[in-house]
Design an enzyme around this catalytic site. Structure first.
Site, PDB file in Angstrom:
ATOM      1  N   ALA A  11      -1.269  17.517  10.387  1.00  0.00           N
ATOM      2  CA  ALA A  11      -1.702  18.753   9.792  1.00  0.00           C
ATOM      3  C   ALA A  11      -1.079  19.992  10.439  1.00  0.00           C
ATOM      4  O   ALA A  11      -1.492  21.112   9.845  1.00  0.00           O
ATOM      5  CB  ALA A  11      -3.211  18.918   9.940  1.00  0.00           C
ATOM      6  N   SER A 135       5.888   7.519  -0.416  1.00  0.00           N
ATOM      7  CA  SER A 135       7.246   8.002  -0.714  1.00  0.00           C
ATOM      8  C   SER A 135       7.801   7.328  -1.860  1.00  0.00           C
ATOM      9  O   SER A 135       7.709   6.150  -2.036  1.00  0.00           O
ATOM     10  CB  SER A 135       7.962   8.249   0.361  1.00  0.00           C
ATOM     11  OG  SER A 135       9.289   8.441   0.127  1.00  0.00           O
ATOM     12  N   TYR A 160      12.833   3.528   7.390  1.00  0.00           N
ATOM     13  CA  TYR A 160      11.922   4.656   6.868  1.00  0.00           C
ATOM     14  C   TYR A 160      11.518   4.234   5.701  1.00  0.00           C
ATOM     15  O   TYR A 160      10.184   4.355   5.228  1.00  0.00           O
ATOM     16  CB  TYR A 160      12.494   5.918   6.782  1.00  0.00           C
ATOM     17  CG  TYR A 160      11.711   7.136   6.066  1.00  0.00           C
ATOM     18  CD1 TYR A 160      10.797   7.823   6.617  1.00  0.00           C
ATOM     19  CD2 TYR A 160      11.742   7.221   4.493  1.00  0.00           C
ATOM     20  CE1 TYR A 160       9.872   8.472   5.927  1.00  0.00           C
ATOM     21  CE2 TYR A 160      10.846   8.171   3.867  1.00  0.00           C
ATOM     22  CZ  TYR A 160       9.887   8.914   4.822  1.00  0.00           C
ATOM     23  OH  TYR A 160       9.012   9.740   4.144  1.00  0.00           O
TER      24      TYR A 160
END
Length: 291
Positions: A11, A135, A160
């Site tokens: 965050a 994603s 990834y």
């Protein structure tokens, strides 16, 4: 969101920082779960409302367990967990201290363990929710369970994509298991499309020349981080969502636009893949729940 306790991983910057800021502005007490507490404290100073910073390194199961134990002692009720943090690597293969490929270990396995360790506190809330960040790169990835850590076939950007496919599979399998257990916890997912953060170019490189074109030339028509955070904010705050819902941008190839329902890849939605990955994650992390 007054009286709500929200935990946002990663965050201190990017999507996580925008998400945490909006949740705090809405009245939630927000826990910034960050690896770098100095950067977290700097981010917290810019946020309105009630914000606290806690150290969490998702690449370390010891850190995950320590964070969860201290957090649940202080907050026996947690309303929202946003599994936002993620890493993208370039260069040679790297591993976590637990021996996991770094991106899979951080992006998926760390969050898998964290969610399980916070499950009792989430279950104590009146309308608890887990938001897992996916994603669009997950749609071109494939899980090889014989080489889950990409030892034999490693490419940083390819790994990834695998980590984000695994993350998506996790969020959907979590929903199935919560429903089967009759839990009140809702598991939902979101992805930001192509958003102008420091992760964007690297996340697309595993698609070769096309991916690099999308990542770099695409910066001309991608969206700012404030817009990119809208799907996960929608997933975290909209009342009445059903478990398993998935949100992303409305535009061409889900690259940009307002938050709308989107579909995961066929592999991500496959319950057989979900069960197999869950079993592997339990074995790897030693955290077992919803069995």
């Amino acid at each position: 969101m007054t009286s709500t306790i929200a935990v946002v991983t990663g965050a201190n910057s990017g999507l996580g920082r925008v998400t945490a800021t909006h949740l705090a502005r809405s009245g939630a007490r927000v826990v910034l779960a960050v690896r770098n507490t100095t950067a977290g404290a700097e981010a917290a100073r810019t946020m309105p409302g009630d914000v606290e910073v806690r150290e969490l390194d998702l690449a370390s199961l010891t850190s995950v367990r320590t964070f969860a134990a201290k957090l649940t002692a202080d907050h026996p009720k947690i309303d929202v967990l946003v599994n936002n943090a993620g890493v993208v690597l370039l260069g040679p293969r790297r591993t976590t201290g637990d021996g996991f490929e770094m991106q899979l270990g951080t992006n998926m396995l760390g969050h898998f363990a964290l969610t399980g360790l916070l499950l009792d506190s989430l279950g104590a809330a009146p309308a608890p929710r887990v938001v897992t960040l996916s994603s669009i790169t997950h749609k071109r990835a494939h899980l090889d369970f014989d080489d889950l850590m990409s030892v034999r076939n490693y490419g940083a950007s390819r790994a990834y994509g695998i980590s984000k496919l695994a993350t998506t599979v996790f969020g959907l399998e979590l929903d199935r298991r919560l429903r089967a257990a009759g839990s009140s916890i809702v598991s939902v997912l979101a992805h930001p499309g192509i958003t102008r953060t420091n992760l964007t170019p690297r996340a697309w490189e595993h698609l070769g020349l096309f991916g690099r074109f999308v990542a770099w030339a695409g910066l001309l028509f991608t969206q700012p981080v404030e817009r990119g955070a809208e799907p996960q904010l929608h997933a975290a705050t909209t009342p009445g969502l059903r478990g398993g819902e998935f949100f992303g941008p409305s535009g061409f190839l889900e690259m940009r636009g307002r938050a709308v329902p989107v579909r995961p890849s066929t592999e991500a939605a496959d319950p057989v893949v979900g069960r197999r990955l869950w079993a592997a994650a339990e074995e790897l992390t030693g955290v077992r729940y919803l069995g």
